[in-house]
Design a protein around this motif. Structure first.
Motif, PDB file in Angstrom:
ATOM      1  N   ALA A  40       0.853  -1.184   0.000  1.00  0.00           N
ATOM      2  CA  ALA A  40       0.000   0.000   0.000  1.00  0.00           C
ATOM      3  C   ALA A  40       0.890   1.237   0.000  1.00  0.00           C
ATOM      4  O   ALA A  40       1.938   1.250   0.662  1.00  0.00           O
ATOM      5  CB  ALA A  40      -0.901  -0.001   1.229  1.00  0.00           C
ATOM      6  N   PRO A  41       0.528   2.286  -0.754  1.00  0.00           N
ATOM      7  CA  PRO A  41       1.345   3.500  -0.804  1.00  0.00           C
ATOM      8  C   PRO A  41       1.615   4.057   0.598  1.00  0.00           C
ATOM      9  O   PRO A  41       0.689   4.186   1.404  1.00  0.00           O
ATOM     10  CB  PRO A  41       0.486   4.473  -1.632  1.00  0.00           C
ATOM     11  CG  PRO A  41      -0.395   3.593  -2.460  1.00  0.00           C
ATOM     12  CD  PRO A  41      -0.675   2.395  -1.614  1.00  0.00           C
ATOM     13  N   GLY A  42       2.869   4.336   0.879  1.00  0.00           N
ATOM     14  CA  GLY A  42       3.237   4.955   2.143  1.00  0.00           C
ATOM     15  C   GLY A  42       3.348   4.006   3.327  1.00  0.00           C
ATOM     16  O   GLY A  42       3.736   4.418   4.429  1.00  0.00           O
ATOM     17  N   ALA A  43       3.028   2.723   3.121  1.00  0.00           N
ATOM     18  CA  ALA A  43       2.994   1.783   4.255  1.00  0.00           C
ATOM     19  C   ALA A  43       4.371   1.582   4.880  1.00  0.00           C
ATOM     20  O   ALA A  43       4.504   1.590   6.112  1.00  0.00           O
ATOM     21  CB  ALA A  43       2.417   0.443   3.803  1.00  0.00           C
ATOM     22  N   VAL A  44       5.390   1.414   4.059  1.00  0.00           N
ATOM     23  CA  VAL A  44       6.729   1.164   4.604  1.00  0.00           C
ATOM     24  C   VAL A  44       7.244   2.393   5.355  1.00  0.00           C
ATOM     25  O   VAL A  44       7.820   2.269   6.446  1.00  0.00           O
ATOM     26  CB  VAL A  44       7.706   0.737   3.486  1.00  0.00           C
ATOM     27  CG1 VAL A  44       9.144   0.722   3.992  1.00  0.00           C
ATOM     28  CG2 VAL A  44       7.330  -0.654   2.964  1.00  0.00           C
ATOM     29  N   ASP A  45       7.025   3.574   4.815  1.00  0.00           N
ATOM     30  CA  ASP A  45       7.426   4.801   5.518  1.00  0.00           C
ATOM     31  C   ASP A  45       6.732   4.894   6.873  1.00  0.00           C
ATOM     32  O   ASP A  45       7.337   5.300   7.867  1.00  0.00           O
ATOM     33  CB  ASP A  45       7.084   6.037   4.679  1.00  0.00           C
ATOM     34  CG  ASP A  45       8.009   6.197   3.480  1.00  0.00           C
ATOM     35  OD1 ASP A  45       9.098   5.567   3.490  1.00  0.00           O
ATOM     36  OD2 ASP A  45       7.661   6.938   2.544  1.00  0.00           O
ATOM     37  N   ALA A  46       5.464   4.517   6.912  1.00  0.00           N
ATOM     38  CA  ALA A  46       4.720   4.552   8.171  1.00  0.00           C
ATOM     39  C   ALA A  46       5.276   3.529   9.166  1.00  0.00           C
ATOM     40  O   ALA A  46       5.392   3.816  10.370  1.00  0.00           O
ATOM     41  CB  ALA A  46       3.238   4.286   7.915  1.00  0.00           C
ATOM     42  N   LEU A  47       5.645   2.347   8.676  1.00  0.00           N
ATOM     43  CA  LEU A  47       6.245   1.327   9.541  1.00  0.00           C
ATOM     44  C   LEU A  47       7.585   1.812  10.105  1.00  0.00           C
ATOM     45  O   LEU A  47       7.906   1.567  11.277  1.00  0.00           O
ATOM     46  CB  LEU A  47       6.429   0.020   8.770  1.00  0.00           C
ATOM     47  CG  LEU A  47       5.138  -0.744   8.427  1.00  0.00           C
ATOM     48  CD1 LEU A  47       5.413  -1.857   7.424  1.00  0.00           C
ATOM     49  CD2 LEU A  47       4.491  -1.320   9.692  1.00  0.00           C
ATOM     50  N   LEU A  48       8.352   2.495   9.273  1.00  0.00           N
ATOM     51  CA  LEU A  48       9.636   3.056   9.737  1.00  0.00           C
ATOM     52  C   LEU A  48       9.406   4.111  10.820  1.00  0.00           C
ATOM     53  O   LEU A  48      10.153   4.173  11.806  1.00  0.00           O
ATOM     54  CB  LEU A  48      10.400   3.660   8.555  1.00  0.00           C
ATOM     55  CG  LEU A  48      11.037   2.667   7.592  1.00  0.00           C
ATOM     56  CD1 LEU A  48      11.489   3.355   6.306  1.00  0.00           C
ATOM     57  CD2 LEU A  48      12.213   1.934   8.243  1.00  0.00           C
ATOM     58  N   LYS A  49       8.386   4.932  10.660  1.00  0.00           N
ATOM     59  CA  LYS A  49       8.040   5.936  11.680  1.00  0.00           C
ATOM     60  C   LYS A  49       7.725   5.274  13.023  1.00  0.00           C
ATOM     61  O   LYS A  49       8.147   5.743  14.076  1.00  0.00           O
ATOM     62  CB  LYS A  49       6.806   6.740  11.238  1.00  0.00           C
ATOM     63  CG  LYS A  49       7.082   7.944  10.371  1.00  0.00           C
ATOM     64  CD  LYS A  49       5.766   8.721  10.226  1.00  0.00           C
ATOM     65  CE  LYS A  49       5.895   9.818   9.199  1.00  0.00           C
ATOM     66  NZ  LYS A  49       4.618  10.533   9.004  1.00  0.00           N
ATOM     67  N   ILE A  50       6.960   4.191  12.967  1.00  0.00           N
ATOM     68  CA  ILE A  50       6.593   3.463  14.185  1.00  0.00           C
ATOM     69  C   ILE A  50       7.849   2.929  14.865  1.00  0.00           C
ATOM     70  O   ILE A  50       8.032   3.055  16.081  1.00  0.00           O
ATOM     71  CB  ILE A  50       5.634   2.298  13.848  1.00  0.00           C
ATOM     72  CG1 ILE A  50       4.296   2.821  13.351  1.00  0.00           C
ATOM     73  CG2 ILE A  50       5.416   1.392  15.057  1.00  0.00           C
ATOM     74  CD1 ILE A  50       3.425   1.762  12.711  1.00  0.00           C
ATOM     75  N   GLN A  51       8.728   2.350  14.070  1.00  0.00           N
ATOM     76  CA  GLN A  51       9.967   1.781  14.578  1.00  0.00           C
ATOM     77  C   GLN A  51      10.830   2.856  15.239  1.00  0.00           C
ATOM     78  O   GLN A  51      11.340   2.681  16.351  1.00  0.00           O
ATOM     79  CB  GLN A  51      10.720   1.128  13.417  1.00  0.00           C
ATOM     80  CG  GLN A  51      11.559  -0.068  13.799  1.00  0.00           C
ATOM     81  CD  GLN A  51      12.117  -0.772  12.567  1.00  0.00           C
ATOM     82  OE1 GLN A  51      12.690  -0.167  11.672  1.00  0.00           O
ATOM     83  NE2 GLN A  51      11.952  -2.086  12.521  1.00  0.00           N
ATOM     84  N   GLN A  52      10.963   3.984  14.555  1.00  0.00           N
ATOM     85  CA  GLN A  52      11.788   5.078  15.068  1.00  0.00           C
ATOM     86  C   GLN A  52      11.205   5.689  16.340  1.00  0.00           C
ATOM     87  O   GLN A  52      11.943   6.171  17.209  1.00  0.00           O
ATOM     88  CB  GLN A  52      11.962   6.153  13.993  1.00  0.00           C
ATOM     89  CG  GLN A  52      12.882   5.727  12.854  1.00  0.00           C
ATOM     90  CD  GLN A  52      12.652   6.499  11.558  1.00  0.00           C
ATOM     91  OE1 GLN A  52      11.877   7.456  11.522  1.00  0.00           O
ATOM     92  NE2 GLN A  52      13.325   6.074  10.501  1.00  0.00           N
ATOM     93  N   ALA A  53       9.874   5.656  16.467  1.00  0.00           N
ATOM     94  CA  ALA A  53       9.219   6.230  17.646  1.00  0.00           C
ATOM     95  C   ALA A  53       9.231   5.274  18.837  1.00  0.00           C
ATOM     96  O   ALA A  53       8.820   5.651  19.938  1.00  0.00           O
ATOM     97  CB  ALA A  53       7.781   6.616  17.304  1.00  0.00           C
ATOM     98  N   GLY A  54       9.692   4.041  18.611  1.00  0.00           N
ATOM     99  CA  GLY A  54       9.772   3.074  19.702  1.00  0.00           C
ATOM    100  C   GLY A  54       8.428   2.508  20.125  1.00  0.00           C
ATOM    101  O   GLY A  54       8.263   2.006  21.240  1.00  0.00           O
ATOM    102  N   ILE A  55       7.452   2.565  19.233  1.00  0.00           N
ATOM    103  CA  ILE A  55       6.128   2.008  19.521  1.00  0.00           C
ATOM    104  C   ILE A  55       6.176   0.488  19.363  1.00  0.00           C
ATOM    105  O   ILE A  55       6.796  -0.033  18.428  1.00  0.00           O
ATOM    106  CB  ILE A  55       5.073   2.618  18.570  1.00  0.00           C
ATOM    107  CG1 ILE A  55       4.903   4.112  18.866  1.00  0.00           C
ATOM    108  CG2 ILE A  55       3.733   1.905  18.683  1.00  0.00           C
ATOM    109  CD1 ILE A  55       4.047   4.849  17.852  1.00  0.00           C
ATOM    110  N   ASP A  56       5.548  -0.213  20.284  1.00  0.00           N
ATOM    111  CA  ASP A  56       5.485  -1.673  20.193  1.00  0.00           C
ATOM    112  C   ASP A  56       4.487  -2.034  19.091  1.00  0.00           C
ATOM    113  O   ASP A  56       3.309  -1.670  19.159  1.00  0.00           O
ATOM    114  CB  ASP A  56       5.041  -2.257  21.536  1.00  0.00           C
ATOM    115  CG  ASP A  56       5.170  -3.764  21.559  1.00  0.00           C
ATOM    116  OD1 ASP A  56       6.262  -4.273  21.269  1.00  0.00           O
ATOM    117  OD2 ASP A  56       4.161  -4.442  21.861  1.00  0.00           O
TER     118      ASP A  56
END
Length: 226
Positions: free
Chosen positions: A92-108
């Motif tokens: 899905a468009p933008g999905a990987v960028d969003a996953l990277l944001k989650i990872q960088q923010a330390g969200i479980d």
């Protein structure tokens, strides 16, 4: 600790091409050799799917008769989750960028999907997504699981996840169907519905999610601001 549980197909993976190719295959297999049928354009077919038009009705709209429509619906159920067609899924468009944001923010982050293990693993390898979801954050069906209905099966996954995962201060669920919303609401998890999947806004509203947003990126941005 902030936790985000996401569905897979819809928020992260676009399944529309797979579903359309299966529709084309089933239409071709079901029609008589001399029969003229009306293949729906992809956009029209996908809108029918998103507004929950029954498979038989889609078949009838395509020019099949009543008996053929029954056969079409059965063949579609047997085919849509088979290996040759998973090849047509895309990110899905933008999905990987969003996953990277989650990872960088330390969200479980956890994934909760009606895919079987082998189907999830195939997508992880094809799209390099395993890096975001360790094995103990993957909630999917076993390869031999006998499905009933998503709206019944998905809450069972949610119950298991909440029992096994470490405590969190806040938990959000992102998904694109009534099964996702129901699974979240049954266990007091905040539900964000996305319009990028297999249900349109009208269908999503029937199940009263906490929020409805355009796609996974918008859902992640919302969680990060919360």
């Amino acid at each position: 600790m902030l936790r985000l549980i996401t569905d897979f197909d819809g928020p992260i993976i676009d399944v529309s091409e797979r579903y359309y190719r299966v529709y084309q295959f089933c239409l071709e297999k079901t029609r008589r050799p001399d029969q003229v049928v009306q293949e729906l354009p992809k956009a029209e077919f996908w809108q029918f799917k998103r507004s929950r038009v029954p498979e038989k009705q889609i078949a009838l709209n395509s020019g099949l008769d009543e008996a053929q429509a029954q056969e079409f619906a059965q063949l579609r159920r047997q085919t849509v989750h088979t290996e040759p067609y998973f090849h047509y899924d895309t990110l899905a468009p933008g999905a990987v960028d969003a996953l990277l944001k989650i990872q960088q923010a330390g969200i479980d982050l956890a994934v909760m999907t009606m895919r079987r293990f082998r189907e999830l693993d195939y997508a992880f390898q094809k799209h390099d997504l395993g890096r975001f979801f360790p094995e103990n954050r993957c909630y999917c069906l076993t390869n031999d699981y006998v499905k009933t209905r998503d709206i019944e099966d998905k809450p069972l996954l949610m119950a298991r996840a909440l029992q096994e995962l470490p405590p969190s201060t806040d938990t959000w669920m992102v998904g694109d169907t009534e099964a996702d919303i129901t699974a979240a609401k049954n266990y007091g998890v905040k539900a964000i519905a996305v319009e990028s999947g297999i249900r349109d806004r009208t269908q999503l509203e029937l199940y009263h999610p906490d929020l409805i947003v355009k796609d996974f990126s918008a859902a992640v941005d919302l969680v990060l601001r919360a």
